[in-house]
Write an enzyme that holds these catalytic residues in place. Sequence first.
Site, mmCIF file in Angstrom:
data_model
loop_
_atom_site.group_PDB
_atom_site.id
_atom_site.type_symbol
_atom_site.label_atom_id
_atom_site.label_comp_id
_atom_site.label_asym_id
_atom_site.label_seq_id
_atom_site.Cartn_x
_atom_site.Cartn_y
_atom_site.Cartn_z
ATOM 1 N N ASN A 1 0.846 -1.195 0.000
ATOM 2 C CA ASN A 1 0.000 0.000 0.000
ATOM 3 C C ASN A 1 0.877 1.240 0.000
ATOM 4 O OD1 ASN A 1 -2.364 1.566 0.190
ATOM 5 N ND2 ASN A 1 -2.239 1.639 2.430
ATOM 6 N N HIS B 1 0.966 5.255 1.000
ATOM 7 C CA HIS B 1 0.225 6.101 1.942
ATOM 8 C C HIS B 1 0.854 7.495 1.987
ATOM 9 C CE1 HIS B 1 -2.460 6.990 5.226
ATOM 10 N NE2 HIS B 1 -1.437 7.512 5.873
ATOM 11 N N SER C 1 4.857 6.915 2.384
ATOM 12 C CA SER C 1 5.329 5.583 2.797
ATOM 13 C C SER C 1 4.809 4.505 1.864
ATOM 14 C CB SER C 1 4.804 5.248 4.212
ATOM 15 O OG SER C 1 5.149 6.243 5.148
ATOM 16 N N ASP D 1 -2.961 0.653 8.014
ATOM 17 C CA ASP D 1 -1.646 1.212 7.658
ATOM 18 C C ASP D 1 -0.578 0.880 8.696
ATOM 19 O OD1 ASP D 1 -2.666 2.373 5.296
ATOM 20 O OD2 ASP D 1 -3.440 4.066 6.430
HETATM 21 C C1 GAR Z 1 -2.382 8.539 -2.914
HETATM 22 O O1 GAR Z 1 -1.803 9.625 -2.232
HETATM 23 C C2 GAR Z 1 -2.421 7.323 -2.016
HETATM 24 O O2 GAR Z 1 -1.316 7.179 -1.202
HETATM 25 C C3 GAR Z 1 -3.643 7.620 -1.196
HETATM 26 O O3 GAR Z 1 -4.562 8.045 -2.156
HETATM 27 C C4 GAR Z 1 -3.866 8.783 -3.160
HETATM 28 C C5 GAR Z 1 -4.311 8.289 -4.514
HETATM 29 O O4 GAR Z 1 -3.935 9.210 -5.498
HETATM 30 N N1 GAR Z 1 -4.066 6.474 -0.447
HETATM 31 C C6 GAR Z 1 -4.523 6.549 0.789
HETATM 32 O O5 GAR Z 1 -4.674 7.597 1.385
HETATM 33 C C7 GAR Z 1 -4.873 5.219 1.403
HETATM 34 N N2 GAR Z 1 -5.090 5.362 2.815
HETATM 35 P P1 GAR Z 1 -4.079 8.871 -7.036
HETATM 36 O O6 GAR Z 1 -5.456 8.250 -7.218
HETATM 37 O O7 GAR Z 1 -3.937 10.181 -7.732
HETATM 38 O O8 GAR Z 1 -2.975 7.901 -7.379
#
Ligand code: GAR
Length: 200
Positions: free
Chosen positions: A106, A108, A135, A144
Amino acid sequence: MLTVAVLISGTGSNLRALLEAAADPGFPARVVVVGADRQAEGFAHAEEYGTPTFMVPYAQFDSRQEWGAQLGEQLAVWRPELVVLSGLMRLLPPNLVDEWSPRILNTHPAYLPEFPGAHGVRDALAAGVAQTGASVIIVDNGVDSGPILAQERVPVLPGDDEHTLHERIKPVERRLIIDVVRRVATGELDLAHVAATATP
Ligand code: GAR
């Protein structure tokens, strides 16, 4: 060649970066399928790269368990060697995590264990910290809380809002996830070993 499934919920900008990296013949991994829990905007990137997609709409299931079972069936069809959650905004049911971990990662947008959960960027801003981060972790059954494979600090700048800060974190996430996938593919990073030796 390491085969990778990427699961998303949103715009999939990090997915796009991974698709782009994996399109390089010298990159040791390929994205074989992109899945989502909804009609995600990010499917457009998969289509552009000619990568198959599947959708298991969370809203159409009575429970997380049933949704996860269907997601598991889709993953079984594609049989990836690695699953990357790249903005999948759902917790997976424990049996699916148990089946895939440690071959499930994942990304984060915070420097874990700081600010876990669905609002990592918002929570960092609310806490007034001077720096947050990005991360990449192995998914376990906590929120997480799995072993950290890579992380990097990102400063919070005066005037940052959730959007500007998140947009500065995402390029760091992209660099980290691409490098982690590469290291898993080359065998430089042994996920089973990391998981077995991680401190709880
Ligand atoms: C990313 O920043 C990812 O780390 C986060 O969602 C975003 C997706 O962006 N995930 C979380 O927060 C999971 N807890 P994207 O759709 O533009 O790739």
